[in-house]
Design a protein around this motif. Structure first.
Motif, PDB file in Angstrom:
ATOM      1  N   VAL A 138      28.903  36.204  62.637  1.00  0.00           N
ATOM      2  CA  VAL A 138      30.055  36.943  63.168  1.00  0.00           C
ATOM      3  C   VAL A 138      30.413  38.008  62.139  1.00  0.00           C
ATOM      4  N   CYS A 139      30.475  39.255  62.564  1.00  0.00           N
ATOM      5  CA  CYS A 139      30.980  40.323  61.708  1.00  0.00           C
ATOM      6  C   CYS A 139      32.270  40.836  62.337  1.00  0.00           C
ATOM      7  N   GLU A 157      16.876  37.731  44.599  1.00  0.00           N
ATOM      8  CA  GLU A 157      15.934  38.304  45.562  1.00  0.00           C
ATOM      9  C   GLU A 157      15.812  37.430  46.807  1.00  0.00           C
ATOM     10  N   ALA A 158      15.807  36.100  46.619  1.00  0.00           N
ATOM     11  CA  ALA A 158      15.720  35.197  47.767  1.00  0.00           C
ATOM     12  C   ALA A 158      16.966  35.312  48.645  1.00  0.00           C
ATOM     13  N   ALA A 159      18.143  35.485  48.020  1.00  0.00           N
ATOM     14  CA  ALA A 159      19.383  35.619  48.788  1.00  0.00           C
ATOM     15  C   ALA A 159      19.373  36.909  49.607  1.00  0.00           C
ATOM     16  N   TRP A 160      18.971  38.017  48.993  1.00  0.00           N
ATOM     17  CA  TRP A 160      18.947  39.279  49.732  1.00  0.00           C
ATOM     18  C   TRP A 160      17.876  39.276  50.812  1.00  0.00           C
ATOM     19  N   LYS A 161      16.792  38.537  50.607  1.00  0.00           N
ATOM     20  CA  LYS A 161      15.760  38.432  51.640  1.00  0.00           C
ATOM     21  C   LYS A 161      16.327  37.782  52.897  1.00  0.00           C
ATOM     22  N   LEU A 162      17.308  36.896  52.727  1.00  0.00           N
ATOM     23  CA  LEU A 162      17.967  36.275  53.869  1.00  0.00           C
ATOM     24  C   LEU A 162      19.004  37.191  54.517  1.00  0.00           C
ATOM     25  N   ILE A 163      19.748  37.923  53.687  1.00  0.00           N
ATOM     26  CA  ILE A 163      20.886  38.695  54.175  1.00  0.00           C
ATOM     27  C   ILE A 163      20.488  40.077  54.684  1.00  0.00           C
ATOM     28  N   ASP A 164      19.484  40.707  54.109  1.00  0.00           N
ATOM     29  CA  ASP A 164      19.099  42.057  54.530  1.00  0.00           C
ATOM     30  C   ASP A 164      18.828  42.168  56.027  1.00  0.00           C
ATOM     31  N   PRO A 165      18.074  41.231  56.645  1.00  0.00           N
ATOM     32  CA  PRO A 165      17.868  41.345  58.100  1.00  0.00           C
ATOM     33  C   PRO A 165      19.162  41.205  58.892  1.00  0.00           C
ATOM     34  N   GLY A 173      20.598  44.027  61.375  1.00  0.00           N
ATOM     35  CA  GLY A 173      20.919  43.706  62.764  1.00  0.00           C
ATOM     36  C   GLY A 173      22.332  44.108  63.130  1.00  0.00           C
ATOM     37  N   TRP A 174      23.278  43.934  62.195  1.00  0.00           N
ATOM     38  CA  TRP A 174      24.659  44.346  62.455  1.00  0.00           C
ATOM     39  C   TRP A 174      24.760  45.864  62.619  1.00  0.00           C
ATOM     40  N   GLU A 175      23.944  46.604  61.872  1.00  0.00           N
ATOM     41  CA  GLU A 175      24.030  48.057  61.896  1.00  0.00           C
ATOM     42  C   GLU A 175      23.245  48.686  63.040  1.00  0.00           C
ATOM     43  N   PRO A 194      25.248  42.995  67.389  1.00  0.00           N
ATOM     44  CA  PRO A 194      26.424  42.285  67.907  1.00  0.00           C
ATOM     45  C   PRO A 194      27.690  43.123  67.809  1.00  0.00           C
ATOM     46  N   GLN A 195      28.591  42.889  68.727  1.00  0.00           N
ATOM     47  CA  GLN A 195      29.842  43.637  68.756  1.00  0.00           C
ATOM     48  C   GLN A 195      30.720  43.242  67.568  1.00  0.00           C
ATOM     49  N   LEU A 196      31.383  44.236  66.992  1.00  0.00           N
ATOM     50  CA  LEU A 196      32.273  43.995  65.865  1.00  0.00           C
ATOM     51  C   LEU A 196      33.566  43.361  66.365  1.00  0.00           C
ATOM     52  N   ALA A 197      33.858  42.144  65.881  1.00  0.00           N
ATOM     53  CA  ALA A 197      35.091  41.461  66.282  1.00  0.00           C
ATOM     54  C   ALA A 197      36.276  42.037  65.511  1.00  0.00           C
ATOM     55  N   VAL A 198      37.468  41.778  66.008  1.00  0.00           N
ATOM     56  CA  VAL A 198      38.697  42.271  65.385  1.00  0.00           C
ATOM     57  C   VAL A 198      39.627  41.084  65.171  1.00  0.00           C
ATOM     58  N   TYR A 199      40.318  41.070  64.008  1.00  0.00           N
ATOM     59  CA  TYR A 199      41.272  39.993  63.735  1.00  0.00           C
ATOM     60  C   TYR A 199      42.533  40.578  63.116  1.00  0.00           C
ATOM     61  N   PRO A 200      43.670  39.947  63.330  1.00  0.00           N
ATOM     62  CA  PRO A 200      44.930  40.456  62.795  1.00  0.00           C
ATOM     63  C   PRO A 200      45.007  40.277  61.287  1.00  0.00           C
TER      64      PRO A 200
END
Length: 217
Positions: free
Chosen positions: A14-15, A164-172, A176-178, A183-189
């Motif tokens: 969720v972003c 490097e292992a952490a960024w290998k997980l997060i980069d995709p 995908g978010w960009e 996925p649609q950007l959620a909004v919160y108060p």
């Protein structure tokens, strides 16, 4: 552990962005920069197979809070239930390790109400460093790291292969978010604990709504 984490599915993320972020000086009117993220991780090794891990972090939340919460699984058979108590199903036991700002430990567990047939409710056991040791100064995380850096102690620092292992997980995930079909950007108060979509992500594994174990809420 990082090398055993399964590639993260975008459906397990969720972003989000807090309301009013785009009105801040210097922020583009149509900015899609997330100010909140939630992820579900699966670790494919013998110790953690089948145990979901959830990470949540964001800005402009109700308060600054860093904690690790372990939610215990329900046993296959329960001696008591809450069907006659008006509270619904039994809540899972949870152990919250409070890291900042109020260091301590909270254990929430179900207890049978005295002089009742089957009624139970959640009770809490807690430990706070401030209560046990008084108003002593506990170093902030960055204070400790800066001191360790000056002293040449790398025990609390991540090694380059771990980074490097952490960024290998997060980069995709970031890619995908960009993406245009991401996925649609959620909004919160502002001042909330985050978007409803993040609660829905956690509720997918047993229907438990996340609540901070160290904030008495």
């Amino acid at each position: 552990v990082l090398s055993a984490i399964r590639p993260i599915d975008l459906f397990d993320t969720v972003c989000a962005q807090y309301e009013g972020y785009r009105d801040a000086d210097g922020v583009a009117p149509g900015s899609r920069t997330p100010t909140y993220a939630a992820l579900k991780l699966n670790i494919d090794n013998w110790r953690w197979q089948g145990v979901p891990f959830y990470l949540r972090s964001g800005k402009a939340l109700r308060r600054k809070l860093t904690e690790v919460t372990v939610v215990f699984r329900a046993p296959p058979l329960a001696m008591f239930d809450n069907n006659n108590s008006g509270q619904g199903r039994i809540h899972p036991n949870a152990l919250s390790i409070c890291i900042q700002p109020d260091e301590g430990v909270h254990l929430t567990f179900e207890a049978k109400k005295p002089d009742s047939a089957r009624e139970g409710r959640s009770v809490d056991m807690e430990f706070h460093y401030a209560d046990a040791f008084g108003a002593c100064a506990i170093p902030d995380a960055y204070e400790r790291l800066i001191l360790d850096a000056l002293q040449g102690d790398a025990a609390l620092f991540t090694r380059s292969d771990g980074i490097e292992a952490a960024w290998k997980l997060i980069d995709p995930v970031v890619a995908g978010w960009e993406a245009e079909d991401g996925p649609q950007l959620a909004v919160y108060p502002r001042g909330s604990w985050g978007p409803r979509e993040a609660d829905d992500l956690l509720a997918g594994d047993g229907g438990r709504t996340w609540r901070p174990g160290c904030a008495h809420e």
